[in-house]
Design a protein around this motif. Sequence first.
Motif, PDB file in Angstrom:
ATOM      1  N   THR A  37      -2.241   7.446   1.211  1.00  0.00           N
ATOM      2  CA  THR A  37      -1.528   6.708   0.182  1.00  0.00           C
ATOM      3  C   THR A  37      -0.947   5.477   0.862  1.00  0.00           C
ATOM      4  N   VAL A  38      -1.319   4.303   0.355  1.00  0.00           N
ATOM      5  CA  VAL A  38      -0.932   3.049   0.989  1.00  0.00           C
ATOM      6  C   VAL A  38      -0.185   2.183  -0.009  1.00  0.00           C
ATOM      7  N   SER A  39       1.019   1.760   0.359  1.00  0.00           N
ATOM      8  CA  SER A  39       1.780   0.799  -0.439  1.00  0.00           C
ATOM      9  C   SER A  39       1.570  -0.558   0.201  1.00  0.00           C
ATOM     10  N   PHE A  40       1.099  -1.524  -0.608  1.00  0.00           N
ATOM     11  CA  PHE A  40       0.809  -2.831  -0.039  1.00  0.00           C
ATOM     12  C   PHE A  40       0.926  -3.930  -1.086  1.00  0.00           C
ATOM     13  N   ASP A  41       1.091  -5.139  -0.598  1.00  0.00           N
ATOM     14  CA  ASP A  41       1.202  -6.340  -1.414  1.00  0.00           C
ATOM     15  C   ASP A  41      -0.197  -6.949  -1.541  1.00  0.00           C
ATOM     16  N   THR A  42      -0.746  -6.915  -2.746  1.00  0.00           N
ATOM     17  CA  THR A  42      -2.115  -7.395  -2.962  1.00  0.00           C
ATOM     18  C   THR A  42      -2.276  -8.893  -2.724  1.00  0.00           C
ATOM     19  N   SER A  43      -1.168  -9.615  -2.673  1.00  0.00           N
ATOM     20  CA  SER A  43      -1.270 -11.051  -2.382  1.00  0.00           C
ATOM     21  C   SER A  43      -1.348 -11.317  -0.879  1.00  0.00           C
ATOM     22  N   ARG A  44      -1.121 -10.273  -0.069  1.00  0.00           N
ATOM     23  CA  ARG A  44      -1.123 -10.443   1.382  1.00  0.00           C
ATOM     24  C   ARG A  44      -2.223  -9.676   2.101  1.00  0.00           C
ATOM     25  N   VAL A  45      -2.736  -8.603   1.482  1.00  0.00           N
ATOM     26  CA  VAL A  45      -3.783  -7.792   2.106  1.00  0.00           C
ATOM     27  C   VAL A  45      -4.659  -7.203   0.999  1.00  0.00           C
ATOM     28  N   SER A  46      -5.943  -7.104   1.261  1.00  0.00           N
ATOM     29  CA  SER A  46      -6.881  -6.603   0.253  1.00  0.00           C
ATOM     30  C   SER A  46      -7.362  -5.194   0.597  1.00  0.00           C
ATOM     31  N   ILE A  47      -7.941  -4.544  -0.392  1.00  0.00           N
ATOM     32  CA  ILE A  47      -8.550  -3.229  -0.172  1.00  0.00           C
ATOM     33  C   ILE A  47      -9.636  -3.352   0.888  1.00  0.00           C
ATOM     34  N   SER A  48     -10.358  -4.450   0.851  1.00  0.00           N
ATOM     35  CA  SER A  48     -11.423  -4.674   1.840  1.00  0.00           C
ATOM     36  C   SER A  48     -10.857  -4.698   3.262  1.00  0.00           C
ATOM     37  N   GLU A  49      -9.754  -5.389   3.454  1.00  0.00           N
ATOM     38  CA  GLU A  49      -9.125  -5.446   4.783  1.00  0.00           C
ATOM     39  C   GLU A  49      -8.622  -4.065   5.210  1.00  0.00           C
ATOM     40  N   SER A  51      -9.916  -1.180   4.221  1.00  0.00           N
ATOM     41  CA  SER A  51     -11.088  -0.352   4.543  1.00  0.00           C
ATOM     42  C   SER A  51     -11.662  -0.707   5.909  1.00  0.00           C
ATOM     43  N   VAL A  52     -11.667  -1.987   6.255  1.00  0.00           N
ATOM     44  CA  VAL A  52     -12.150  -2.402   7.579  1.00  0.00           C
ATOM     45  C   VAL A  52     -11.261  -1.807   8.666  1.00  0.00           C
ATOM     46  N   ALA A  53      -9.953  -1.847   8.475  1.00  0.00           N
ATOM     47  CA  ALA A  53      -9.021  -1.291   9.466  1.00  0.00           C
ATOM     48  C   ALA A  53      -9.248   0.207   9.646  1.00  0.00           C
ATOM     49  N   ILE A  54      -9.495   0.914   8.553  1.00  0.00           N
ATOM     50  CA  ILE A  54      -9.775   2.353   8.647  1.00  0.00           C
ATOM     51  C   ILE A  54     -11.062   2.582   9.416  1.00  0.00           C
ATOM     52  N   GLY A  58     -12.547   4.513  13.616  1.00  0.00           N
ATOM     53  CA  GLY A  58     -13.566   5.528  13.855  1.00  0.00           C
ATOM     54  C   GLY A  58     -13.741   6.487  12.693  1.00  0.00           C
ATOM     55  N   TYR A  59     -12.905   6.351  11.674  1.00  0.00           N
ATOM     56  CA  TYR A  59     -13.038   7.163  10.464  1.00  0.00           C
ATOM     57  C   TYR A  59     -13.790   6.327   9.440  1.00  0.00           C
ATOM     58  N   SER A  60     -14.212   6.949   8.361  1.00  0.00           N
ATOM     59  CA  SER A  60     -15.009   6.239   7.366  1.00  0.00           C
ATOM     60  C   SER A  60     -14.281   6.154   6.041  1.00  0.00           C
ATOM     61  N   TYR A  61     -13.984   4.914   5.646  1.00  0.00           N
ATOM     62  CA  TYR A  61     -13.415   4.663   4.331  1.00  0.00           C
ATOM     63  C   TYR A  61     -14.535   4.854   3.316  1.00  0.00           C
ATOM     64  N   ILE A  62     -14.337   5.720   2.335  1.00  0.00           N
ATOM     65  CA  ILE A  62     -15.365   6.024   1.349  1.00  0.00           C
ATOM     66  C   ILE A  62     -15.057   5.452  -0.024  1.00  0.00           C
ATOM     67  N   SER A  63     -13.844   5.663  -0.524  1.00  0.00           N
ATOM     68  CA  SER A  63     -13.541   5.176  -1.863  1.00  0.00           C
ATOM     69  C   SER A  63     -12.044   4.947  -2.040  1.00  0.00           C
ATOM     70  N   TYR A  64     -11.729   4.189  -3.088  1.00  0.00           N
ATOM     71  CA  TYR A  64     -10.365   3.806  -3.427  1.00  0.00           C
ATOM     72  C   TYR A  64     -10.035   4.353  -4.809  1.00  0.00           C
ATOM     73  N   LYS A  65      -8.842   4.902  -4.955  1.00  0.00           N
ATOM     74  CA  LYS A  65      -8.390   5.410  -6.248  1.00  0.00           C
ATOM     75  C   LYS A  65      -6.989   4.884  -6.500  1.00  0.00           C
ATOM     76  N   GLU A  66      -6.788   4.286  -7.683  1.00  0.00           N
ATOM     77  CA  GLU A  66      -5.447   3.774  -8.025  1.00  0.00           C
ATOM     78  C   GLU A  66      -4.546   4.887  -8.449  1.00  0.00           C
TER      79      GLU A  66
END
Length: 66
Positions: A37-49, A51-54, A58-66
């Motif tokens: 569960t991630v709290s973040f400011d969408t104007s400063r960081v994206s889901i894509s960023e 997922s890349v960090a995850i 070494g783990y695999s980002y698979i999907s996003y759920k609101e």
Amino acid sequence: YIQGMTCEGCEKTIETALMKLEGVSAVEANYTDSSATVSFDTSRVSISEISVAINQTGYSYISYKE
């Protein structure tokens, strides 16, 4: 959904990596249900960023759920 987490150490790795991203204010990873569960400011960081960090941990980002 995050694939590959198997312990509390995995949770900490994900949490530490995501907290380094500008715009992320809180992270709570849970290996038992393969989620974070991630709290973040969408104007400063994206889901894509996030997922890349995850994936860089070494783990695999698979999907996003609101």
